[in-house]
Structure formats: C-alpha cells, structure tokens
Design a protein around this motif. Structure first.
Motif, PDB file in Angstrom:
ATOM      1  N   SER A 132      63.478 -58.381  -4.657  1.00 17.61           N
ATOM      2  CA  SER A 132      63.516 -57.182  -5.471  1.00 17.61           C
ATOM      3  C   SER A 132      62.567 -56.148  -4.875  1.00 17.61           C
ATOM      4  N   ILE A 133      62.914 -54.867  -5.065  1.00 15.76           N
ATOM      5  CA  ILE A 133      62.146 -53.780  -4.468  1.00 15.76           C
ATOM      6  C   ILE A 133      61.707 -52.799  -5.545  1.00 15.76           C
ATOM      7  N   TYR A 168      65.621 -43.420  -2.672  1.00 12.24           N
ATOM      8  CA  TYR A 168      65.488 -44.854  -2.939  1.00 12.24           C
ATOM      9  C   TYR A 168      66.557 -45.399  -3.880  1.00 12.24           C
ATOM     10  N   THR A 204      67.187 -49.649  -4.285  1.00 11.74           N
ATOM     11  CA  THR A 204      66.534 -50.339  -5.395  1.00 11.74           C
ATOM     12  C   THR A 204      66.868 -49.674  -6.734  1.00 11.74           C
TER      13      THR A 204
END
Length: 171
Positions: free
Chosen positions: A59-60, A70, A74
């Motif tokens: 996970s980010i 982004y 994510t």
C-alpha cells in the motif's frame, strides 16, 4: 549515370546494415539497489515509479502538494495545504508523522512518499523540518516501511543537501 546508381546502391546497402545493427541494440536496464524498509531521496516522479516497480509495496501513502499526479498510483493521499478542512496544514508536522506511523502500522510493506519538502521547509524552516524527517524515517524503518522523499536539489544550500544525503540514500 553509373556512378550515381552505384553510390545510391551503396547507400542502400549501408542503410540495411545499419538497420540490422540497430535491431541488435538494446538499452541497458536501469537497476537501482532498492530494498524495502529503507529511506530514499529522489529528484522526480519517474524515480518513484522505479522504486514502486522494484519493491511492490502492499500500500502507498502520498503526502504531497500536487495530489493529482498520485491518483493513479494510490488511493491514500494527504494534501498538505493551508486550507484546513481540505488537508493538513504544513506547520502540523506532528499530524503528518502520526498519519504516516499509523499507515505503516496498518499496512505491512507500506510505502510513504513525501512530495512537499520545500513547502514544509518554507513554513517550518529547515532545522525543524529536518528533525521531523529524522523522526519520520526512524519510525517508519522500525515498522518495515519504505520512505521516499522528493527533493529538488536547487532549492537547498550545500550544507542542507549534505545533511539530507547523509540520512537518506540517493538513487
């Protein structure tokens, strides 16, 4: 006339040889010595993609000013802004630290990206921001998370860059 035809024929042969050589040419793979549970400095978004491909995080979390870039990598994004009801204030370093630690606790093999360092320095000064980075790094690394900090070197003086490079691995 024969010399022109011979010259053109020679060029065709050279062109064919060039194409055969070009087919055999390949670009070397760029490899980084990237490991999970480390802290890195990068200069741009492309280097972030390379790290993501190398470590395959579970996970980010992106902490950024430009959150749009982004959205494709994510679903966990924190906007650092002066608009309190929309994100986290840049002077609330304790909140960013707490969010990052909780994220690392909840997601094994987590990746945290900090892409607003210059903004944090603008509001907090380099010394306070650097102390925050050290605390963030230590807290994330003991939890097995990876930290990426995006740095535009031209915005820092030599002493500041030296401190950053001493604590965080550059690619």
């Amino acid at each position: 006339m024969i010399t022109h035809g011979g010259g053109a024929g020679g060029l065709v042969v050279l062109y064919i040889i060039f194409l055969h050589l070009l087919e055999k040419f390949s670009f070397p793979e760029v490899s980084f010595d990237i490991k999970r549970g480390k802290a890195y400095l990068v200069k741009n978004f492309e280097e972030i993609k390379g790290i993501i491909d190398a470590i395959h995080p579970s996970s980010i979390l992106a902490i950024a000013r430009e959150i749009e870039k982004y959205k494709d990598i994510t679903t966990h994004i924190v906007w650092v802004t002066n608009v309190p009801e929309k994100g986290v204030n840049p002077t609330a370093l304790h909140v960013l630290l707490d969010l990052s630690i909780r994220f690392a606790n909840e997601h094994e093999n987590a990746l945290i990206i900090l892409d607003c360092l210059e903004f944090l320095v603008l509001y907090n000064g380099f010394e306070l921001t650097f102390k925050f980075l050290l605390s963030l790094k230590d807290n994330l690394l003991i939890r097995g998370a990876t930290l990426i900090i995006v740095v535009k070197p031209e915005t820092f003086n030599e002493q500041q860059l030296t401190l950053l490079k001493r604590e965080f691995q550059t690619l």
